[in-house]
Design a protein around this motif. Structure first.
Motif, PDB file in Angstrom:
ATOM      1  N   MET A   7       0.659  -1.441  -0.365  1.00 28.62           N
ATOM      2  CA  MET A   7      -0.117  -0.166  -0.126  1.00 28.62           C
ATOM      3  C   MET A   7       1.218   1.562   0.125  1.00 28.62           C
ATOM      4  O   MET A   7       1.521   1.694   1.013  1.00 28.62           O
ATOM      5  N   ALA A  10       2.868   2.286   3.335  1.00 26.22           N
ATOM      6  CA  ALA A  10       2.923   1.702   4.111  1.00 26.22           C
ATOM      7  C   ALA A  10       4.271   0.896   4.680  1.00 26.22           C
ATOM      8  O   ALA A  10       4.843   0.937   3.805  1.00 26.22           O
ATOM      9  N   PHE A  18      -0.272   1.003   8.088  1.00 28.97           N
ATOM     10  CA  PHE A  18      -0.822   1.949   7.115  1.00 28.97           C
ATOM     11  C   PHE A  18      -1.135   3.561   7.374  1.00 28.97           C
ATOM     12  O   PHE A  18      -2.138   2.581   8.765  1.00 28.97           O
ATOM     13  N   ARG A  66      -8.239  -2.324   3.848  1.00 29.75           N
ATOM     14  CA  ARG A  66      -7.224  -1.103   2.767  1.00 29.75           C
ATOM     15  C   ARG A  66      -7.822  -0.416   3.020  1.00 29.75           C
ATOM     16  O   ARG A  66      -7.947   1.846   3.225  1.00 29.75           O
TER      17      ARG A  66
END
Length: 273
Positions: A7, A10, A18, A66
């Motif tokens: 990500m 991240a 994150f 996410r």
């Protein structure tokens, strides 16, 4: 094997974090985000195809988590190593911490794990994952930020030949500050079968992460289990992430909004009596 691309924003390593500076009240955790097995372990004696199965990770859970983190402005902590190496959602004395049998599949490399190897695996994945959550919660509490912890998992629609009727399950113990409104909201959606402590419950030893990081601090918490065939593609992942984020964002609890300790249902009942 990998759970997918990193990500943006991240942190790398055995744990992915994150949005660490998130202002929202939720810390999301995804204990089984990845099916990654470090090269030193080969395939643990399994065909590579088995590492794509639910035995190695929770398919769909990471992308759902996410998207939820983005919608909620939440911190997200993911384990980046397969639970077949070490299960981060188990206490260190659990018999399935490094499972020799997962569902009906024998894991050859886990049939006999010597003490030094157990310690190595714990140091590799289990300890960093929980250290990261501890640090994040401590940072938030020091900053006076309200904090609730939600873990996101997926489950198989059929387990050992037995079909499971639920589309989603909310796992909880006596603290129902999050679980009760979540179950109520999900149950109001047409066509959705909601499990209340199904397909698992804390009695199945699946509540370790929340017990360790939320219950010990009096923080609101709940565990979400989503059928993995419902989140097998981007459309399903977006649907469930948006649905769950909408429900969580609508929960107005003093324990979340202002960081004040709120009683469990049993304690509230005692005060009314």
């Amino acid at each position: 094997m990998s759970a997918g691309p990193e990500m943006d924003g991240a942190e790398a390593g055995p744990v992915r974090v994150f949005n660490r500076a998130a202002a929202g009240p939720f810390v999301l955790v995804c204990d089984h985000a990845s099916n990654h097995v470090p090269k030193a372990y080969g395939t643990l004696g399994l065909p590579e195809s088995d590492l794509m199965r639910h035995i190695a990770w929770d398919p769909g859970a990471a992308p759902v988590s996410r998207r939820m983190a983005e919608r909620l402005d939440a911190v997200l902590v993911e384990s980046a190593i397969s639970r077949l190496i070490v299960d981060c959602n188990r206490p260190l004395d659990a018999p399935d911490l490094m499972p020799a049998l997962s569902e009906t599949t024998v894991i050859p490399a886990n049939r006999s794990v010597p003490a030094d190897e157990r310690a190595r695996r714990i140091a590799l994945a289990h300890a960093p994952f929980h250290d990261a959550i501890d640090a994040i919660v401590a940072e938030r509490q020091a900053a006076g930020l309200a904090t609730a912890i939600v873990s996101v998992h997926s489950f198989t629609p059929v387990y050992r030949g037995i079909p499971r009727p639920w589309h989603v399950g909310i796992i909880h113990d006596g603290d129902e500050r999050l679980s009760a409104p979540m179950i109520q909201a999900l149950s109001a959606i047409d066509g959705i079968v909601v499990g209340d402590n199904e397909p698992y419950s804390p009695a199945d030893r699946v509540y370790y992460t929340l017990e360790r990081h939320a219950r010990t601090r009096g923080l609101p918490c709940a565990m979400i289990e989503i059928r993995n065939d419902d989140i097998g593609d981007e459309a399903g992942q977006a649907l469930w992430a948006d649905r769950l984020a909408h429900i969580l964002s609508g929960i107005q609890e003093p324990g979340i909004d202002h960081g004040e300790a709120k009683a469990t249902r049993e304690e509230r009942t005692d005060r009314r009596a």
